[in-house]
Design a protein around this motif. Structure first.
Motif, mmCIF file in Angstrom:
data_model
loop_
_atom_site.group_PDB
_atom_site.id
_atom_site.type_symbol
_atom_site.label_atom_id
_atom_site.label_comp_id
_atom_site.label_asym_id
_atom_site.label_seq_id
_atom_site.Cartn_x
_atom_site.Cartn_y
_atom_site.Cartn_z
ATOM 1 N N GLY A 92 -5.967 9.661 0.543
ATOM 2 C CA GLY A 92 -5.490 10.464 1.844
ATOM 3 C C GLY A 92 -5.084 11.844 1.617
ATOM 4 O O GLY A 92 -5.535 12.760 2.108
ATOM 5 N N PHE B 232 -12.316 4.517 12.990
ATOM 6 C CA PHE B 232 -11.935 3.207 12.689
ATOM 7 C C PHE B 232 -12.531 2.103 13.784
ATOM 8 O O PHE B 232 -13.139 1.001 13.427
ATOM 9 C CB PHE B 232 -10.422 2.856 12.561
ATOM 10 N N ILE B 233 -12.130 2.175 15.051
ATOM 11 C CA ILE B 233 -12.275 1.312 16.054
ATOM 12 C C ILE B 233 -13.714 0.861 16.277
ATOM 13 O O ILE B 233 -14.227 -0.245 15.863
ATOM 14 C CB ILE B 233 -11.847 1.965 17.266
ATOM 15 N N TYR C 136 -6.236 0.815 20.254
ATOM 16 C CA TYR C 136 -5.490 -0.540 20.044
ATOM 17 C C TYR C 136 -4.630 -0.307 18.371
ATOM 18 O O TYR C 136 -4.010 -1.091 18.086
ATOM 19 C CB TYR C 136 -6.255 -1.788 19.984
ATOM 20 N N ALA D 44 -3.007 -3.123 5.548
ATOM 21 C CA ALA D 44 -1.637 -2.848 6.061
ATOM 22 C C ALA D 44 -1.009 -4.071 6.138
ATOM 23 O O ALA D 44 0.313 -4.001 6.099
ATOM 24 C CB ALA D 44 -2.014 -2.078 7.190
ATOM 25 N N VAL E 283 -5.841 14.099 7.446
ATOM 26 C CA VAL E 283 -5.389 12.594 6.999
ATOM 27 C C VAL E 283 -5.693 11.743 7.655
ATOM 28 O O VAL E 283 -5.749 11.826 8.895
ATOM 29 C CB VAL E 283 -3.782 12.739 6.930
ATOM 30 N N SER E 284 -6.289 10.705 7.138
ATOM 31 C CA SER E 284 -6.837 9.457 7.922
ATOM 32 C C SER E 284 -5.973 9.024 8.970
ATOM 33 O O SER E 284 -4.539 8.939 8.952
ATOM 34 C CB SER E 284 -7.337 8.292 6.979
ATOM 35 N N PHE E 285 -6.473 8.983 10.353
ATOM 36 C CA PHE E 285 -6.088 8.336 11.536
ATOM 37 C C PHE E 285 -4.929 7.107 11.263
ATOM 38 O O PHE E 285 -3.767 7.063 11.570
ATOM 39 C CB PHE E 285 -7.052 8.019 12.371
ATOM 40 N N ILE E 286 -5.684 6.189 10.344
ATOM 41 C CA ILE E 286 -4.925 4.881 10.350
ATOM 42 C C ILE E 286 -3.625 5.084 9.011
ATOM 43 O O ILE E 286 -2.588 4.825 9.419
ATOM 44 C CB ILE E 286 -5.769 3.878 9.487
ATOM 45 N N LEU E 287 -3.910 6.116 8.304
ATOM 46 C CA LEU E 287 -2.745 6.195 7.394
ATOM 47 C C LEU E 287 -1.658 7.076 7.943
ATOM 48 O O LEU E 287 -0.525 6.760 7.555
ATOM 49 C CB LEU E 287 -3.134 7.423 5.992
ATOM 50 N N LEU F 142 -0.248 -1.529 15.036
ATOM 51 C CA LEU F 142 0.306 -1.112 13.915
ATOM 52 C C LEU F 142 1.932 -0.847 14.170
ATOM 53 O O LEU F 142 2.810 -1.030 13.165
ATOM 54 C CB LEU F 142 -0.140 0.056 13.019
ATOM 55 N N ALA G 112 -4.125 4.675 -1.618
ATOM 56 C CA ALA G 112 -4.855 4.980 -0.507
ATOM 57 C C ALA G 112 -4.371 6.233 -0.223
ATOM 58 O O ALA G 112 -4.844 7.255 0.468
ATOM 59 C CB ALA G 112 -4.522 3.672 0.671
ATOM 60 N N ASN G 113 -2.894 6.285 -0.362
ATOM 61 C CA ASN G 113 -1.986 7.605 -0.131
ATOM 62 C C ASN G 113 -2.902 8.754 -1.063
ATOM 63 O O ASN G 113 -2.796 9.829 -0.465
ATOM 64 C CB ASN G 113 -0.448 7.468 -0.435
ATOM 65 N N PHE H 10 -13.300 3.444 4.204
ATOM 66 C CA PHE H 10 -12.175 3.701 4.041
ATOM 67 C C PHE H 10 -10.972 3.487 4.959
ATOM 68 O O PHE H 10 -9.983 2.877 4.696
ATOM 69 C CB PHE H 10 -11.641 5.086 3.467
ATOM 70 N N PRO H 11 -10.902 3.859 6.350
ATOM 71 C CA PRO H 11 -9.841 3.457 7.228
ATOM 72 C C PRO H 11 -9.958 2.080 7.606
ATOM 73 O O PRO H 11 -8.854 1.436 7.854
ATOM 74 C CB PRO H 11 -10.685 4.289 8.687
ATOM 75 N N ASN I 206 -15.012 -0.787 12.759
ATOM 76 C CA ASN I 206 -14.299 -2.258 12.804
ATOM 77 C C ASN I 206 -15.273 -3.181 13.670
ATOM 78 O O ASN I 206 -15.184 -4.580 13.122
ATOM 79 C CB ASN I 206 -13.101 -2.304 13.406
ATOM 80 N N VAL J 193 -7.852 0.597 4.544
ATOM 81 C CA VAL J 193 -6.240 0.747 4.843
ATOM 82 C C VAL J 193 -5.813 -0.064 6.074
ATOM 83 O O VAL J 193 -4.835 -0.623 5.956
ATOM 84 C CB VAL J 193 -6.224 2.298 5.126
ATOM 85 N N TYR J 194 -6.579 -0.302 6.932
ATOM 86 C CA TYR J 194 -5.991 -1.064 8.139
ATOM 87 C C TYR J 194 -5.846 -2.579 7.762
ATOM 88 O O TYR J 194 -4.882 -3.004 8.177
ATOM 89 C CB TYR J 194 -7.125 -0.907 9.406
ATOM 90 N N LEU K 176 0.228 4.245 10.005
ATOM 91 C CA LEU K 176 1.096 3.474 8.908
ATOM 92 C C LEU K 176 2.176 4.398 8.682
ATOM 93 O O LEU K 176 3.334 3.732 8.479
ATOM 94 C CB LEU K 176 0.075 2.996 7.823
ATOM 95 N N ASP L 126 -13.505 9.300 9.623
ATOM 96 C CA ASP L 126 -12.161 8.975 9.993
ATOM 97 C C ASP L 126 -12.170 7.800 11.029
ATOM 98 O O ASP L 126 -11.303 7.256 11.563
ATOM 99 C CB ASP L 126 -11.415 10.004 10.631
ATOM 100 N N ARG M 293 4.685 4.014 10.820
ATOM 101 C CA ARG M 293 5.455 2.594 10.660
ATOM 102 C C ARG M 293 6.505 2.539 9.598
ATOM 103 O O ARG M 293 7.545 2.145 9.899
ATOM 104 C CB ARG M 293 4.481 1.545 10.545
ATOM 105 N N ILE N 33 -0.047 -1.204 1.799
ATOM 106 C CA ILE N 33 -0.961 -0.422 1.262
ATOM 107 C C ILE N 33 -0.858 -0.092 -0.055
ATOM 108 O O ILE N 33 0.209 0.208 -0.271
ATOM 109 C CB ILE N 33 -1.592 0.693 2.266
#
Lengths: 284, 304
Positions: free
Chosen positions: A260, A227-228, B245, A248, B134-138, B250, A256-257, A240-241, A231, A244-245, B141, A225, B144, A252
Motif C-alpha cells: 500500500g 473491491f465491492i 458495506y 482482515a 492508498v487502497s480503500f480497504i487499507l 470493518l 500489505a502495508n 489486492f483489495p 468481490n 486485504v479484506y 482498516l 482499488d 479500525r 493483515i
C-alpha cells in the motif's frame, strides 16, 4: 518552481487580486478557515501515515500492535503467502480493463461531441447510469447474469466488470477534452485531402492524447482499488483489495502495508512528475 | 471563421468535406462501448429484476430457483430488513452532510483563499486526492486499528476524560459514519473546488461594496454560484456511501449493518438470490428517486 513560474504566479496574483481586497472585513475568518483546512488535511492523512508507519512494524503474524522497527517487510514484500499473487492479478486486470475501457470510451466521447445522431440523450443516460448505480447493485446484477448463463466467476469476469464501470469515467474525462478542441483543425486536415482516418490519427488523436492519458490513469486507479464489484465477480481469484479484506479478520500482514505504501509513493511520484513536466513544457 | 462557415453550407460541405457522407461513422464509434454497456450493465439489471421475482424450486437444492413472478419477495425482504434499509440511508445522508461541512470550507480555501498561488493550490489538491493512492480497504482498516479499544487515540481520550472509561469507538455507528465520511470526502471536495475555482472574486467584492454582510455575500453570491459543484459532490458521496458495506463490515457490528452487508450475505452465505436481488433493486430505485427529486430541487439539470 523555475524563475519563470514564480514570475507567472506573481503576474496571476496581480491580475486576480485587485487592490479592493484590502477592504475585506471578517478578520476572524482569515485564520479560522485555513486552520480548519489544516485540520481536514490531518484527518485525510492520519490513515495514510498509519499505513506507512506500520509497514515498518516488526510484527510477526498480525500487524495490530507496534512491536519495534524493522526493514524486513520492505526487503521482502512477497513474504506473506498470496500477497504478491494478488498484486499481480490486480495489475493484470487493471491493465487489460484500462486498455479496453479507454479504447471504447474514447470512441464514444468523440462520437458524442463531434456527431449528431439519434438516441443521443439515451446514450448520455447509458453513460451516466453506471456511475449513479451503487456498486453493490452493479456487482450483484452482473453476478446474477453470470450465474444465469452458467459462467464461473474468475479472472476474466473481473476484467469484464472493471471494463464496464470504467467506460463511463473514460467517456466523461475524454469528452471534456474533445469539447475543448477546435473542430476547424480537422476540417483543415480534410481540406488538405486527409482521409477521415488520417485526420483522426494525425490531428485529432495527438490533440486528445493528454485527455486519453488522464482517463487511462483514472481507469487503472479505479480498477486497481475496486473491491465491492470485484468481490461479487471474482470467484476464487484474489485481487489486492480482496486479499486485504479477506485477511482482515485474522489481521493483515505487514507486507500489505508495504505494498500500500509503495503504491502511494509510486502514484505520488507519477503525479508530481507529470505536473512538473507539463509545467516545464508550458514554460518553454 | 468565414471559411469554416462556408464549409458548413450544404453545397460546399458536400464536396469539400469527405467526412459528411459517413452518416454511419458515429454509430460505428458508439458500437463497441454501447454493446459492452448493454450486455454487461443494462442486461444484468434486467436479469437482476427477473431474479428478484424468482421462486424456490420445491424440493430443490439450496440456492436453486425457478423463474417466476413472486412480488412477495419484495414485501418479505422489506419486512425483514427495513432497519438496515433505513440505516443505510441515515448513515449515507449523515456522512454526506458531514463531508459537505468539511469539504466545502476545504475547497473554498484551495480555490479562493489560495488563488494566485498556483503551486500551493497544486500541492493542496494533491493532498486531497492522496488518500486515493492508498487502497480503500487499507485506509478503512487503518481507521479500525486507530480507533481500536487499546489504541493510542482511545487510551489518550480516556486519560483526559474526553471519553468515558467504558466507551468504545469501534463497533459503533460513529465509527461507521466517520469511515464513510472519510472515504468519500475527496469526492465531495473536488467538484466543489472545480466550481469555486471559476468563481469571479469581483462578484464577492461587489457584494461587499453593496454593504452585504459576509454571511449575506456567501449566501447570495458564493453559494449559488458553486451549486453545480455542491450537487455533483453530494451525489458522488451519497450514492456510494449509501450502498457501501465495507465500512460497516470493518468498523461496525451486526447492529450497524447496512443494506449492502445484507445483500452481500444473502448472496454468498445464504444463497438467497431473490431476496438479495429484490433488496438491490429497492436500493437502486430509492436512490434514483431521491437523486431525481434532489437534482430537480437544486435546479441543476445539466449534470450529464
Amino acid at each position: 518552481m523555475t524563475a519563470g513560474e514564480v514570475a507567472a504566479g506573481g503576474v496571476a496574483a496581480a491580475r486576480v487580486e485587485p487592490p479592493v481586497r484590502r477592504r475585506r472585513r471578517f478578520a476572524l475568518g482569515d485564520y479560522l478557515l485555513p486552520a480548519f483546512a489544516a485540520l481536514a488535511f490531518v484527518y485525510l492523512f492520519v490513515p495514510i501515515a498509519y499505513t506507512f508507519v506500520f509497514s515498518f512494524n516488526d510484527s510477526g503474524k498480525s500487524n495490530l500492535v507496534w512491536q519495534g522497527f524493522t526493514l524486513d517487510n520492505w526487503a521482502n514484500p512477497c513474504g506473506a503467502p498470496g500477497v504478491c499473487g494478488a498484486v499481480v492479478n490486480s495489475i493484470q486486470i487493471g491493465l487489460i480493463a484500462t486498455v479496453a475501457a479507454t479504447a471504447m470510451g474514447t470512441l464514444i466521447a468523440v462520437a458524442l461531441v463531434r456527431y449528431r445522431f439519434r438516441f443521443r440523450s439515451t446514450m448520455n443516460l447509458l453513460i451516466f447510469l453506471p456511475m449513479a448505480t451503487p456498486e453493490v447493485v452493479l456487482g450483484a446484477s452482473l453476478l446474477a447474469q453470470f450465474l444465469n448463463f452458467r459462467v464461473n466467476p474468475g479472472f476474466w469476469t473481473i476484467v469484464i466488470a472493471h471494463t464496464m464501470f470504467c467506460i463511463s469515467f473514460v467517456v466523461v474525462t475524454v469528452k471534456a477534452r474533445v469539447a475543448s478542441l477546435d473542430p476547424r483543425l480537422e476540417e483543415a486536415a480534410a481540406d488538405l485531402y486527409a482521409s477521415p482516418v488520417q485526420a483522426f490519427w494525425r490531428v485529432t488523436f495527438p490533440l486528445l492524447l493528454p485527455g486519453i492519458a488522464a482517463a487511462a490513469m483514472l481507469a487503472f486507479a479505479l480498477s486497481f482499488d475496486d473491491f465491492i464489484i470485484t468481490n461479487f465477480n471474482s470467484g476464487n481469484t484474489d485481487t489486492f483489495p480482496k486479499f486485504v479484506y479477506v485477511s482482515a479478520t485474522r489481521g493483515i500482514p505487514a507486507q500489505a502495508n508495504v505494498i500500500g505504501s509503495a503504491m502511494f509513493l509510486l502514484a505520488l511520484g507519477v503525479v508530481v512528475l507529470g505536473r512538473v513536466l507539463s509545467r516545464r513544457r508550458r514554460a518553454a | 471563421m468565414a471559411l469554416a462557415g462556408a464549409l458548413h453550407t450544404p453545397g460546399a460541405g458536400a464536396e469539400v468535406s469527405p467526412q459528411r457522407p459517413g452518416r454511419r461513422v458515429p454509430y460505428l464509434l458508439l458500437l463497441p462501448g454501447t454493446l459492452w454497456l448493454l450486455v454487461f450493465f443494462a442486461l444484468p439489471i434486467v436479469v437482476l429484476f427477473s431474479t428478484s421475482l424468482m421462486v424456490p424450486v420445491p424440493g430443490g437444492e439450496i440456492g436453486e430457483y425457478a423463474p417466476g413472478l413472486r412480488f412477495a419477495n419484495y414485501t418479505e425482504a422489506l419486512a425483514q430488513y427495513w432497519p438496515q434499509f433505513l440505516r443505510s440511508f441515515g448513515y449515507g445522508l449523515t456522512a454526506t452532510v458531514l463531508a459537505l461541512a468539511i469539504g466545502y470550507p476545504l475547497a473554498y480555501v484551495i480555490a479562493v483563499r489560495a488563488r494566485g498561488r498556483p503551486l500551493l493550490q497544486q500541492v493542496m489538491l494533491l493532498m486531497v486526492i492522496a488518500p486515493f493512492f492508498v487502497s480503500f480497504i487499507l485506509r478503512t482498516l487503518a481507521w479500525r486499528q486507530i480507533l481500536a479499544d487499546e489504541s493510542l487515540v482511545v487510551t489518550t481520550l480516556k486519560a483526559v476524560s474526553l471519553l468515558p472509561d467504558d466507551a468504545r469507538l469501534t463497533a459503533t455507528p460513529v465509527a461507521v459514519i466517520a469511515g464513510l465520511t472519510y472515504n468519500f470526502l475527496p469526492f465531495m471536495t473536488l467538484p466543489i473546488y472545480a466550481s469555486l475555482e471559476r468563481l469571479d472574486l469581483r462578484l464577492i467584492e461587489a457584494g461587499q461594496d453593496l454593504y452585504a454582510s459576509a454571511v449575506g455575500t456567501f449566501r447570495r453570491v458564493t453559494l449559488p454560484l458553486s451549486m453545480p459543484g455542491v450537487v455533483a459532490g453530494t451525489l458522488l458521496t451519497f450514492i456510494p456511501a449509501t450502498g457501501d458495506y465495507v465500512n460497516a463490515a470493518l468498523l461496525g457490528t451486526s447492529r450497524t449493518a447496512m443494506i449492502g452487508n445484507v445483500i452481500d450475505s444473502r448472496f454468498f452465505r445464504v444463497v438467497d438470490y431473490p431476496t438479495a436481488a429484490a433488496l438491490s433493486f429497492m436500493l437502486m430505485g430509492t436512490i434514483v428517486v431521491l437523486v431525481a427529486l434532489y437534482v430537480r430541487r437544486a435546479g441543476t439539470e445539466d449534470l450529464v
